[in-house]
Design a protein around this motif. Structure first.
Motif, PDB file in Angstrom:
ATOM      1  N   VAL A 137       0.840  -1.197   0.000  1.00  0.00           N
ATOM      2  CA  VAL A 137       0.000   0.000   0.000  1.00  0.00           C
ATOM      3  C   VAL A 137       0.879   1.252   0.000  1.00  0.00           C
ATOM      4  CG1 VAL A 137      -1.567   1.369   1.459  1.00  0.00           C
ATOM      5  CG2 VAL A 137      -2.031  -1.058   1.048  1.00  0.00           C
ATOM      6  N   ALA A 180      -2.286   6.177   2.801  1.00  0.00           N
ATOM      7  CA  ALA A 180      -1.541   4.930   2.995  1.00  0.00           C
ATOM      8  C   ALA A 180      -1.065   4.782   4.438  1.00  0.00           C
ATOM      9  CB  ALA A 180      -0.348   4.877   2.046  1.00  0.00           C
ATOM     10  N   ARG A 200      -8.280   4.638   4.937  1.00  0.00           N
ATOM     11  CA  ARG A 200      -7.591   5.177   3.758  1.00  0.00           C
ATOM     12  C   ARG A 200      -8.337   6.408   3.234  1.00  0.00           C
ATOM     13  NH1 ARG A 200      -8.759   5.533  -1.150  1.00  0.00           N
ATOM     14  NH2 ARG A 200     -10.504   4.091  -0.942  1.00  0.00           N
TER      15      ARG A 200
END
Length: 324
Positions: A137, A180, A200
Motif C-alpha cells: 500500500v 496509505a 484510507r
C-alpha cells in the motif's frame, strides 16, 4: 486561535524519535549526519502519528506499528529533501534545507539514504503477511507521489492548466501517502477490509485538507510560521490552487497581472505582493479555505463506525485550521 498544526499525542514523540534514530543512525558518518539534520528537530510527524492512531482506532497498539510509522516518516522526509532541491528552496522548517547546509550532491544522497532506511523499517514489522500488504500500500502511494511531483514540474508557468489538474496533483503528491499511512496502520493492527478502506479514505481527505491549507500559507502566514520561504511558489512559477481559483474568477485586468507574474518577469517579492492582492480581490483565499474545510469534513465522515477515532477526528479539524 486554532491549533497551529495537527496535535500529536506527546507520548508518541519520544518513541518515534528513538525509532527514527534506530533506523538512521546516531551521526557516525556524513550520510547519517545529513539524514539526521533532515529529520530533526522533527516536523509535525503527521503521517507516523496517523499510522499509530489508525491502528488504535481498530483496536491495535502503538507497539504494533512503531517501526512502520518511523519508516513512513523517513520516506516522507526523503521526499521533502528532494522537493527542496527541485524548488531550489533554501529553507525547510524554519532553518537551512539539507541542500543549503550540506550541498546538492550530499542532499541527493541523504534523500536516497532516508528512503532506504524507510523501506527497511517498513519490512521489519510483523506479522509478515500484514507487513507485506501494508508495505505494498505504501510503495504504491510513493509511486503516485512521484507522478504527482513530476506533473507539478510540467505545469510551471501555466495558468491555464485548470483547478482539476492541481487537485489531481495534490491527490497524488500528498493525499495518497497520507491515506496509505492510515490504511497501513489499520492493516498492521488486523483491521477488516472495510475498516482499513475507511481509514484510507479518511487519510486521503485529510491529506487534501492539509495540502490545500499548505497552498494558502504563503499568503496567510509569516515566513517564520510557515517554516519556508513565502515567495517560493511564485519564484518557481508554480500555479497553486488559490492562484488558479483567482485566475478563474478574475477580471481581464487581474488575469493580465497574474499572467505577467507567471511569465517570470517580476522579482519574487513584488510578484508575491501582486498575487496576494489578486487573491484577496477575487475571494480566492476564502474559497481555498472553504475547500480545505470541506475535505476535513469528509475525512471526519469517513470515521463513522470506527470504535476509537476521536483523536483522528481532532486531527482533521486541526488540519483544516492550521496556520503553519
Amino acid at each position: 486561535m486554532s491549533p497551529a498544526a495537527p496535535p500529536a499525542d506527546d507520548t508518541y514523540i519520544p518513541l518515534l524519535e528513538a525509532e527514527l534514530l534506530r533506523w538512521v543512525g546516531s551521526g557516525d558518518s556524513l550520510l547519517e549526519l545529513a539524514c539526521l539534520d533532515a529529520l530533526f528537530p522533527p516536523g509535525k510527524l503527521l503521517r507516523p502519528v496517523l499510522c499509530i492512531e489508525s491502528a488504535k482506532a481498530v483496536g491495535g497498539t502503538a507497539d504494533q506499528v512503531l517501526a512502520f510509522a518511523a519508516g513512513i516518516e523517513c520516506l516522507h522526509v526523503a521526499s521533502l529533501v528532494h522537493d527542496d532541491i527541485i524548488d531550489q528552496d533554501p529553507v525547510r522548517r524554519g532553518r537551512a534545507s539539507t541542500a543549503e547546509q550540506y550541498g546538492l550532491a550530499e542532499a541527493l544522497v541523504a534523500g536516497d539514504g532516508l528512503s532506504m532506511a524507510g523501506v527497511a523499517a517498513l519490512l521489519s514489522t510483523g506479522p509478515a503477511e500484514r507487513a507485506l500488504q501494508a508495505a505494498r500500500v505504501t510503495v504504491d502511494a510513493l509511486r503516485h507521489m512521484c507522478h504527482g511531483l513530476m506533473r507539478e514540474t510540467e505545469i510551471r508557468g501555466d495558468l491555464t492548466c485548470g483547478v482539476p489538474t492541481v487537485l489531481n496533483i495534490m491527490q497524488a503528491k500528498t493525499a495518497v501517502l497520507t491515506g496509505a499511512a492510515c490504511q497501513s496502520g489499520a492493516i498492521l493492527a488486523g483491521a477488516t477490509p472495510q475498516q482499513h478502506q475507511a481509514l484510507r479514505q479518511y487519510g486521503e481527505q485529510l491529506g487534501m485538507a492539509f495540502q490545500i491549507r499548505d497552498d494558502l500559507l504563503p499568503y496567510t502566514a509569516e515566513d517564520q510560521d510557515t517554516g519556508k520561504t513565502a515567495t517560493s511558489d511564485v519564484a518557481n512559477l508554480q500555479p497553486t490552487l488559490p492562484v488558479l481559483l483567482a485566475y478563474q474568477a478574475a477580471d481581464e485586468a487581474d488575469r493580465d497581472r497574474l499572467a505577467a507574474v507567471f511569465r517570470g518577469s517580476t522579482d519574487p517579492v513584488t510578484a508575491h505582493r501582486e498575487v496576494l492582492a489578486v487573491l484577496t480581490r477575487t475571494g480566492a483565499l476564502n474559497e481555498t479555505a472553504r475547500m480545505a474545510s470541506s475535505c476535513a469534513e469528509q475525512a471526519r465522515a469517513a470515521l463513522t463506525g470506527l470504535p476509537d477515532s476521536a483523536q483522528l477526528a481532532e486531527l482533521a479539524t486541526s488540519a483544516a485550521d492550521r496556520r503553519r
